[in-house]
Design a protein around this motif. Structure first.
Motif, PDB file in Angstrom:
ATOM      1  N   GLN A 243      33.025  43.672  46.981  1.00 41.06           N
ATOM      2  CA  GLN A 243      34.002  42.588  46.755  1.00 41.06           C
ATOM      3  C   GLN A 243      34.885  43.054  45.608  1.00 41.06           C
ATOM      4  O   GLN A 243      34.392  43.273  44.502  1.00 41.06           O
ATOM      5  CB  GLN A 243      33.279  41.291  46.382  1.00 41.06           C
ATOM      6  N   HIS A 244      36.162  43.216  45.896  1.00 45.05           N
ATOM      7  CA  HIS A 244      37.022  43.764  44.850  1.00 45.05           C
ATOM      8  C   HIS A 244      37.429  42.718  43.822  1.00 45.05           C
ATOM      9  O   HIS A 244      37.242  42.909  42.627  1.00 45.05           O
ATOM     10  CB  HIS A 244      38.254  44.446  45.461  1.00 45.05           C
ATOM     11  N   ASN A 245      38.013  41.620  44.274  1.00 46.37           N
ATOM     12  CA  ASN A 245      38.541  40.635  43.314  1.00 46.37           C
ATOM     13  C   ASN A 245      38.535  39.268  43.976  1.00 46.37           C
ATOM     14  O   ASN A 245      39.000  39.128  45.107  1.00 46.37           O
ATOM     15  CB  ASN A 245      39.962  41.032  42.918  1.00 46.37           C
ATOM     16  N   SER A 246      38.029  38.252  43.282  1.00 48.76           N
ATOM     17  CA  SER A 246      37.962  36.932  43.920  1.00 48.76           C
ATOM     18  C   SER A 246      38.744  35.883  43.134  1.00 48.76           C
ATOM     19  O   SER A 246      38.477  34.693  43.247  1.00 48.76           O
ATOM     20  CB  SER A 246      36.500  36.505  44.072  1.00 48.76           C
ATOM     21  N   CYS A 247      39.708  36.325  42.341  1.00 47.02           N
ATOM     22  CA  CYS A 247      40.455  35.371  41.512  1.00 47.02           C
ATOM     23  C   CYS A 247      41.316  34.423  42.346  1.00 47.02           C
ATOM     24  O   CYS A 247      41.576  33.300  41.942  1.00 47.02           O
ATOM     25  CB  CYS A 247      41.324  36.111  40.498  1.00 47.02           C
ATOM     26  N   ARG A 248      41.777  34.886  43.518  1.00 46.51           N
ATOM     27  CA  ARG A 248      42.655  34.032  44.325  1.00 46.51           C
ATOM     28  C   ARG A 248      41.892  33.290  45.424  1.00 46.51           C
ATOM     29  O   ARG A 248      42.493  32.563  46.209  1.00 46.51           O
ATOM     30  CB  ARG A 248      43.806  34.848  44.931  1.00 46.51           C
ATOM     31  N   GLY A 249      40.587  33.503  45.509  1.00 47.27           N
ATOM     32  CA  GLY A 249      39.813  32.804  46.540  1.00 47.27           C
ATOM     33  C   GLY A 249      38.638  33.638  46.995  1.00 47.27           C
ATOM     34  O   GLY A 249      38.360  34.708  46.437  1.00 47.27           O
TER      35      GLY A 249
ATOM     36  N   LEU B 112      39.074  50.499  50.219  1.00 48.27           N
ATOM     37  CA  LEU B 112      39.509  49.609  51.301  1.00 48.27           C
ATOM     38  C   LEU B 112      39.435  48.142  50.863  1.00 48.27           C
ATOM     39  O   LEU B 112      40.278  47.325  51.240  1.00 48.27           O
ATOM     40  CB  LEU B 112      38.663  49.851  52.557  1.00 48.27           C
ATOM     41  N   ALA B 113      38.428  47.818  50.030  1.00 48.39           N
ATOM     42  CA  ALA B 113      38.316  46.446  49.505  1.00 48.39           C
ATOM     43  C   ALA B 113      39.517  46.128  48.609  1.00 48.39           C
ATOM     44  O   ALA B 113      40.091  45.041  48.655  1.00 48.39           O
ATOM     45  CB  ALA B 113      37.017  46.289  48.728  1.00 48.39           C
ATOM     46  N   MET B 114      39.902  47.121  47.798  1.00 48.40           N
ATOM     47  CA  MET B 114      41.048  46.922  46.896  1.00 48.40           C
ATOM     48  C   MET B 114      42.330  46.694  47.715  1.00 48.40           C
ATOM     49  O   MET B 114      43.109  45.784  47.439  1.00 48.40           O
ATOM     50  CB  MET B 114      41.195  48.151  45.996  1.00 48.40           C
ATOM     51  N   TRP B 115      42.522  47.505  48.765  1.00 44.88           N
ATOM     52  CA  TRP B 115      43.719  47.330  49.596  1.00 44.88           C
ATOM     53  C   TRP B 115      43.723  45.960  50.292  1.00 44.88           C
ATOM     54  O   TRP B 115      44.762  45.374  50.513  1.00 44.88           O
ATOM     55  CB  TRP B 115      43.839  48.477  50.612  1.00 44.88           C
ATOM     56  N   MET B 116      42.509  45.463  50.612  1.00 43.23           N
ATOM     57  CA  MET B 116      42.451  44.115  51.209  1.00 43.23           C
ATOM     58  C   MET B 116      42.915  43.058  50.200  1.00 43.23           C
ATOM     59  O   MET B 116      43.565  42.084  50.569  1.00 43.23           O
ATOM     60  CB  MET B 116      41.022  43.784  51.670  1.00 43.23           C
ATOM     61  N   THR B 117      42.574  43.268  48.914  1.00 42.77           N
ATOM     62  CA  THR B 117      43.052  42.318  47.892  1.00 42.77           C
ATOM     63  C   THR B 117      44.574  42.280  47.910  1.00 42.77           C
ATOM     64  O   THR B 117      45.191  41.208  47.903  1.00 42.77           O
ATOM     65  CB  THR B 117      42.567  42.739  46.480  1.00 42.77           C
ATOM     66  N   TRP B 118      45.184  43.472  47.960  1.00 48.88           N
ATOM     67  CA  TRP B 118      46.657  43.511  47.933  1.00 48.88           C
ATOM     68  C   TRP B 118      47.240  42.919  49.214  1.00 48.88           C
ATOM     69  O   TRP B 118      48.238  42.203  49.194  1.00 48.88           O
ATOM     70  CB  TRP B 118      47.185  44.942  47.727  1.00 48.88           C
ATOM     71  N   LYS B 119      46.598  43.222  50.356  1.00 51.20           N
ATOM     72  CA  LYS B 119      47.132  42.720  51.637  1.00 51.20           C
ATOM     73  C   LYS B 119      47.128  41.183  51.653  1.00 51.20           C
ATOM     74  O   LYS B 119      48.102  40.553  52.051  1.00 51.20           O
ATOM     75  CB  LYS B 119      46.295  43.274  52.798  1.00 51.20           C
ATOM     76  N   CYS B 120      46.029  40.579  51.206  1.00 50.91           N
ATOM     77  CA  CYS B 120      45.944  39.113  51.189  1.00 50.91           C
ATOM     78  C   CYS B 120      46.946  38.536  50.190  1.00 50.91           C
ATOM     79  O   CYS B 120      47.537  37.478  50.433  1.00 50.91           O
ATOM     80  CB  CYS B 120      44.534  38.662  50.824  1.00 50.91           C
ATOM     81  N   ALA B 121      47.138  39.238  49.077  1.00 54.30           N
ATOM     82  CA  ALA B 121      48.058  38.729  48.057  1.00 54.30           C
ATOM     83  C   ALA B 121      49.508  38.837  48.515  1.00 54.30           C
ATOM     84  O   ALA B 121      50.309  37.935  48.255  1.00 54.30           O
ATOM     85  CB  ALA B 121      47.847  39.475  46.741  1.00 54.30           C
ATOM     86  N   VAL B 122      49.887  39.908  49.212  1.00 54.88           N
ATOM     87  CA  VAL B 122      51.270  40.022  49.711  1.00 54.88           C
ATOM     88  C   VAL B 122      51.554  38.885  50.690  1.00 54.88           C
ATOM     89  O   VAL B 122      52.618  38.270  50.668  1.00 54.88           O
ATOM     90  CB  VAL B 122      51.522  41.369  50.447  1.00 54.88           C
ATOM     91  N   ALA B 123      50.571  38.598  51.552  1.00 53.48           N
ATOM     92  CA  ALA B 123      50.763  37.523  52.541  1.00 53.48           C
ATOM     93  C   ALA B 123      50.625  36.147  51.882  1.00 53.48           C
ATOM     94  O   ALA B 123      50.903  35.126  52.513  1.00 53.48           O
ATOM     95  CB  ALA B 123      49.739  37.676  53.659  1.00 53.48           C
TER      96      ALA B 123
ATOM     97  N   LYS C  42      34.584  43.749  41.648  1.00 57.46           N
ATOM     98  CA  LYS C  42      33.729  42.739  41.021  1.00 57.46           C
ATOM     99  C   LYS C  42      32.261  42.998  41.360  1.00 57.46           C
ATOM    100  O   LYS C  42      31.393  42.934  40.517  1.00 57.46           O
ATOM    101  CB  LYS C  42      34.162  41.369  41.553  1.00 57.46           C
ATOM    102  N   ARG C  43      31.986  43.305  42.626  1.00 54.10           N
ATOM    103  CA  ARG C  43      30.595  43.557  43.035  1.00 54.10           C
ATOM    104  C   ARG C  43      30.538  44.692  44.046  1.00 54.10           C
ATOM    105  O   ARG C  43      31.374  44.762  44.946  1.00 54.10           O
ATOM    106  CB  ARG C  43      29.998  42.319  43.718  1.00 54.10           C
TER     107      ARG C  43
END
Ligand code: NAD
Length: 416
Positions: free
Chosen positions: A60-66, A86-97, A35-36
């Motif tokens: 900032q990869h994606n802020s759709c979930r928060g 690494l930002a993209m992987w953080m999006t997935w890590k937060c989404a899996v949890a 995203k940014r």
């Protein structure tokens, strides 16, 4: 791996999973791109009067979930592409949890060993100032990563608070307890690794109690994971740090190693009741569960075939290369992927943020119990997906994550 290659790997993973999930091309484009991306160049005058200009990034990869969430790395080899991956992987890590965050990452091209504490403080404060147009307790919340720690987080929090004129503890996590950090944060990643290992082991009909465990890396993640594995009745037969490892097929006394040898002169290599092994030998030891908890790319196409473990639980980020992944999957080795196995750190960072926003702090037991519940729920969801789609656990975890992010993006719609 260069930053471009790391980013290509992340994008290729997303492409494959999106195809499996049948996500349409337009939506796929939205979630594939950050995203940014902010690139900053900032000057620092050192103790000796010399001036140097540093390059840093916040993505900032994606802020759709928060709000977005992700660490700040200080390392000479960082670049925009790696930071984006690494930002993209953080999006997935937060989404899996299933915690309400998107992913972000920040980094500064700096070799921290060259500078005094006061100089690192200056670099941190000036970088914080430069990225202050993006970060915020409701917008984007940094945390420690390679080369940064609780002290660096304290300086970030203080700098942001000076700008606001009041204390803003929720702007970073991984702070010391005295500044609004959370009980249980230091041990959270290692604790989560062991919850994940215990739950995933059921898939292999292995009980952690009595299992033979090997841990590579004896720092924050590996040291805690080894101690907790022993507490759960596992026999930890091998551990290592940067200097090499020790092995005893009958089991090591992890508490002895942790409190009497690690971090002292000579390190764990001085432990008497064991045979010395190199780090590559350690990975190939006979064991049920291997926990790589040191660096990335440790298991590759050159050693994957010789791994004897029945399960690998990724404490480190990216310890297994994509080609090693294929070899191990073919051999029937169960790999609990990093975005699931080491998510305990970001889960307790989330708890820290919640406590900071509420100005109400929890006891360690409460933190640990909530962490354990989230890890078990995430693991159960991923195992279910793995069976339903007859795929490996990494693909299943990514499918859950990408599905959640795609769903949130679709529900919000495209503005305007
Ligand atoms: P750490 O610095 O506390 O510990 C790293 C350990 O690895 C040390 O014992 C070091 O001696 C050892 N090591 C270094 N080079 C090695 C080598 N070549 N072979 C074997 N061991 C080696 O770091 P940490 O916080 O424990 O992080 C370890 C890994 O876990 C990293 O990949 C990190 O990105 C990942 N991780 C950490 C957290 C966290 O909360 N700390 C969260 C998620 C992921």
């Amino acid at each position: 791996m260069s930053g471009i290659k790391v980013l290509q790997t992340a994008q290729e993973q997303l492409k494959q999973v999106s195809e499996k999930l049948g996500i349409d091309e337009g939506l796929c484009k939205v979630i594939a791109l950050p995203k940014r991306q902010l690139r900053v160049n900032f000057p620092i005058i050192f103790d000796n009067g010399e001036l140097e200009v540093f390059e840093g990034y916040r993505v900032q990869h994606n802020s759709c979930r928060g709000p977005t969430k992700g660490g700040i790395r200080f390392h000479p080899d960082v670049d925009m592409e790696e930071t984006t991956a690494l930002a993209m992987w953080m999006t997935w890590k937060c989404a899996v949890a299933n915690i309400p965050y998107g992913g972000a990452k920040g980094s500064v091209k700096v070799d921290t060993k060259r500078f005094s504490k006061r100089e690192l403080e200056k670099i941190t404060r000036r970088f914080t100032n430069e990225i202050s147009i993006l970060i915020g307790e409701r917008e984007d919340i940094p945390a420690p990563d390679v080369g940064t720690n609780a002290q660096v987080m304290s300086w970030i929090m203080d700098t942001a608070s000076m700008q606001k004129g009041y204390t803003v503890p929720g702007i970073v996590t991984g702070k010391p307890i005295a500044l609004g950090g959370s009980e249980g944060r230091v041990e959270a990643t290692g604790r989560g690794v062991i919850v994940a290992a215990e739950e995933a082991a059921k898939e292999k009909n292995i009980s952690l109690h009595g299992a033979k465990v090997v841990v590579q890396g004896f720092g924050n993640v590996g040291g805690v994971a080894a101690k907790l594995a022993q507490d759960h009745g596992a026999t930890v037969v091998g551990v290592s740090d940067a200097r090499g490892g020790v092995y005893n097929p009958k089991g090591l006394d992890i508490y002895d190693l942790y409190y009497k040898y690690a971090g002292r002169d000579g390190g764990i290599q001085n432990y008497k009741d064991a045979e010395k092994v190199t780090n590559s030998e350690l990975l190939e030891l006979d064991c049920d569960i291997l926990i790589p908890a040191a660096l990335s790319n440790q298991i590759d196409e050159n050693n994957a075939d010789r791994i004897k473990a029945k399960m690998i639980v990724e404490g480190a980020n990216g310890p297994t290369t994509p080609s090693a992944d294929r070899i191990l999957n073919d051999k029937g080795v169960l790999i609990v992927p990093d975005i699931l196995a080491n998510s305990g750190g970001v889960v307790v960072s989330y708890f820290e943020w919640v406590q900071d926003l509420a100005h109400f702090f929890w006891e360690e037991n409460e933190v640990n119990n909530k962490l354990s519940r989230i890890m078990k729920q995430s693991l159960a969801g991923v195992v279910h997906m793995m069976h339903e789609h007859k795929c490996d656990m990494r693909t299943a975890a990514l499918m859950i994550a990408v599905h959640r992010v795609a769903e949130a993006t679709k529900l919000r719609g495209i503005f305007p």
